[in-house]
Design a protein around this motif. Structure first.
Motif, PDB file in Angstrom:
ATOM      1  N   ARG A 183       0.840  -1.206   0.000  1.00  0.00           N
ATOM      2  CA  ARG A 183       0.000   0.000   0.000  1.00  0.00           C
ATOM      3  C   ARG A 183       0.876   1.258   0.000  1.00  0.00           C
ATOM      4  N   LYS A 184       1.968   1.189   0.784  1.00  0.00           N
ATOM      5  CA  LYS A 184       2.878   2.328   0.894  1.00  0.00           C
ATOM      6  C   LYS A 184       3.519   2.654  -0.454  1.00  0.00           C
ATOM      7  N   SER A 185       3.989   1.634  -1.157  1.00  0.00           N
ATOM      8  CA  SER A 185       4.610   1.861  -2.462  1.00  0.00           C
ATOM      9  C   SER A 185       3.571   2.238  -3.511  1.00  0.00           C
ATOM     10  N   GLU A 186       2.360   1.742  -3.338  1.00  0.00           N
ATOM     11  CA  GLU A 186       1.267   2.041  -4.264  1.00  0.00           C
ATOM     12  C   GLU A 186       0.881   3.523  -4.200  1.00  0.00           C
ATOM     13  N   LEU A 187       0.861   4.082  -2.987  1.00  0.00           N
ATOM     14  CA  LEU A 187       0.452   5.473  -2.810  1.00  0.00           C
ATOM     15  C   LEU A 187       1.572   6.464  -3.068  1.00  0.00           C
ATOM     16  N   GLY A 188       2.821   6.056  -2.744  1.00  0.00           N
ATOM     17  CA  GLY A 188       3.929   7.004  -2.843  1.00  0.00           C
ATOM     18  C   GLY A 188       4.076   7.799  -1.547  1.00  0.00           C
ATOM     19  N   LYS A 190       4.122  11.027  -0.726  1.00  0.00           N
ATOM     20  CA  LYS A 190       3.225  12.151  -0.451  1.00  0.00           C
ATOM     21  C   LYS A 190       1.859  11.687   0.038  1.00  0.00           C
ATOM     22  N   ASP A 191       1.254  10.716  -0.646  1.00  0.00           N
ATOM     23  CA  ASP A 191      -0.087  10.249  -0.292  1.00  0.00           C
ATOM     24  C   ASP A 191      -0.064   9.275   0.874  1.00  0.00           C
ATOM     25  N   TRP A 192       1.105   8.684   1.168  1.00  0.00           N
ATOM     26  CA  TRP A 192       1.206   7.749   2.282  1.00  0.00           C
ATOM     27  C   TRP A 192       1.181   8.466   3.628  1.00  0.00           C
ATOM     28  N   GLU A 193       1.713   9.681   3.679  1.00  0.00           N
ATOM     29  CA  GLU A 193       1.831  10.394   4.948  1.00  0.00           C
ATOM     30  C   GLU A 193       0.473  10.614   5.627  1.00  0.00           C
ATOM     31  N   VAL A 195      -2.127   8.732   5.400  1.00  0.00           N
ATOM     32  CA  VAL A 195      -2.538   7.404   5.878  1.00  0.00           C
ATOM     33  C   VAL A 195      -1.818   7.073   7.179  1.00  0.00           C
ATOM     34  N   ARG A 196      -0.538   7.377   7.213  1.00  0.00           N
ATOM     35  CA  ARG A 196       0.269   7.127   8.415  1.00  0.00           C
ATOM     36  C   ARG A 196      -0.254   7.954   9.597  1.00  0.00           C
TER      37      ARG A 196
END
Length: 258
Positions: A183-188, A190-193, A195-196
């Protein structure tokens, strides 16, 4: 520094055992030993770990090689009796003749995941039912506390299937948070932060209700409201099993909340 005190959390990572009789420290511990070499008695190191051992051997010959420098062993039973962690309860199926549940996903000849097994669906439904019961009970105890369900998948190819299945049970997209390396690599980055940030803030909000992970949350995940854990993977490693259980042991009422 003429003197130094070091506190190591999750200290099982810095001591590695090759054989029962031979202990080899990893590079991080070698560095600490080098730093300590000029300080004599003015260096002190404290190791803290819920799993102060390494597993040696395999199969029936598998054993735990405990660290030789253990001073205090504060076991889980003692912690539960002292009221410092949640009380642990393991749910078992009551049917005497029940067949073993298949917790591995269904795969094709190329080992690609095609869907969840019936056993996985049974375990997920059981976890959701347990969560619903707790949600009802918490309405009377404290409506500001929101119990969460943590699902541990076998790998990142399975977690999307778990997410899709949960949506068929009536959960909305906002009810589910999937966090794994895929999921992390899928979002990249910028978009992962976001979610975190959402993940580490789940205690304060009613949604999400369910967190899906693989191994990203096995340690260092300081959330109090995990009340139900559904393991959709086998755990031959005792360390992994104990670290996973530890995600759900933190008290929901702490400090000023008590």
């Amino acid at each position: 520094l003429p003197s130094l005190v070091v506190f190591n959390d999750e200290a099982h990572h810095i001591h590695e055992v090759k054989k029962s009789e031979e202990v080899t420290d990893v590079e991080w511990q070698k560095s600490l030993t080098e730093i300590a070499s000029t300080k004599g008695a003015r260096f002190m190191q404290f190791d803290f770990s819920a799993t102060p051992y390494n597993e040696v051997g395999s199969g029936k010959k598998k054993n735990k090689a405990f660290f030789p420098h253990i001073v205090v062993d504060f076991d889980l039973t003692s912690a539960m009796k002292a009221g410092l962690v949640k009380a642990l309860a393991l749910d078992k199926r009551k049917e005497v003749a029940a067949l073993p549940l298949d917790f591995r996903a269904e795969r094709d000849e190329q080992n690609a995941v095609t869907g969840l097994s019936n056993g996985q669906r049974v375990m997920l439904r059981a976890g959701l039912r347990k969560l619903q019961i707790l949600e009802e009970q918490f309405k009377d105890a404290d409506e500001n506390k929101h119990p969460k369900l943590l699902v541990i998948c076998e790998d990142t190819t399975v977690s999307p299937h778990v997410e899709e299945f949960l949506k068929t049970t009536g959960l909305s997209e906002k009810d589910i948070l999937r966090v794994d390396s895929g999921r992390k690599s899928e979002l990249g980055v910028k978009d992962w932060e976001p979610v975190r940030e959402k993940l580490f803030d789940v205690d304060k909000h009613k949604q999400p209700k369910v967190i899906i992970s693989v191994l990203m949350l096995r340690e260092g995940f300081d959330v109090n409201n995990i009340c139900v854990i559904v393991p959709l993977r086998s755990s031959q490693a005792s360390i992994l099993l104990e670290q996973t259980i530890g995600r759900g042991l933190r008290l929901m009422w702490r400090g000023n909340d008590a």
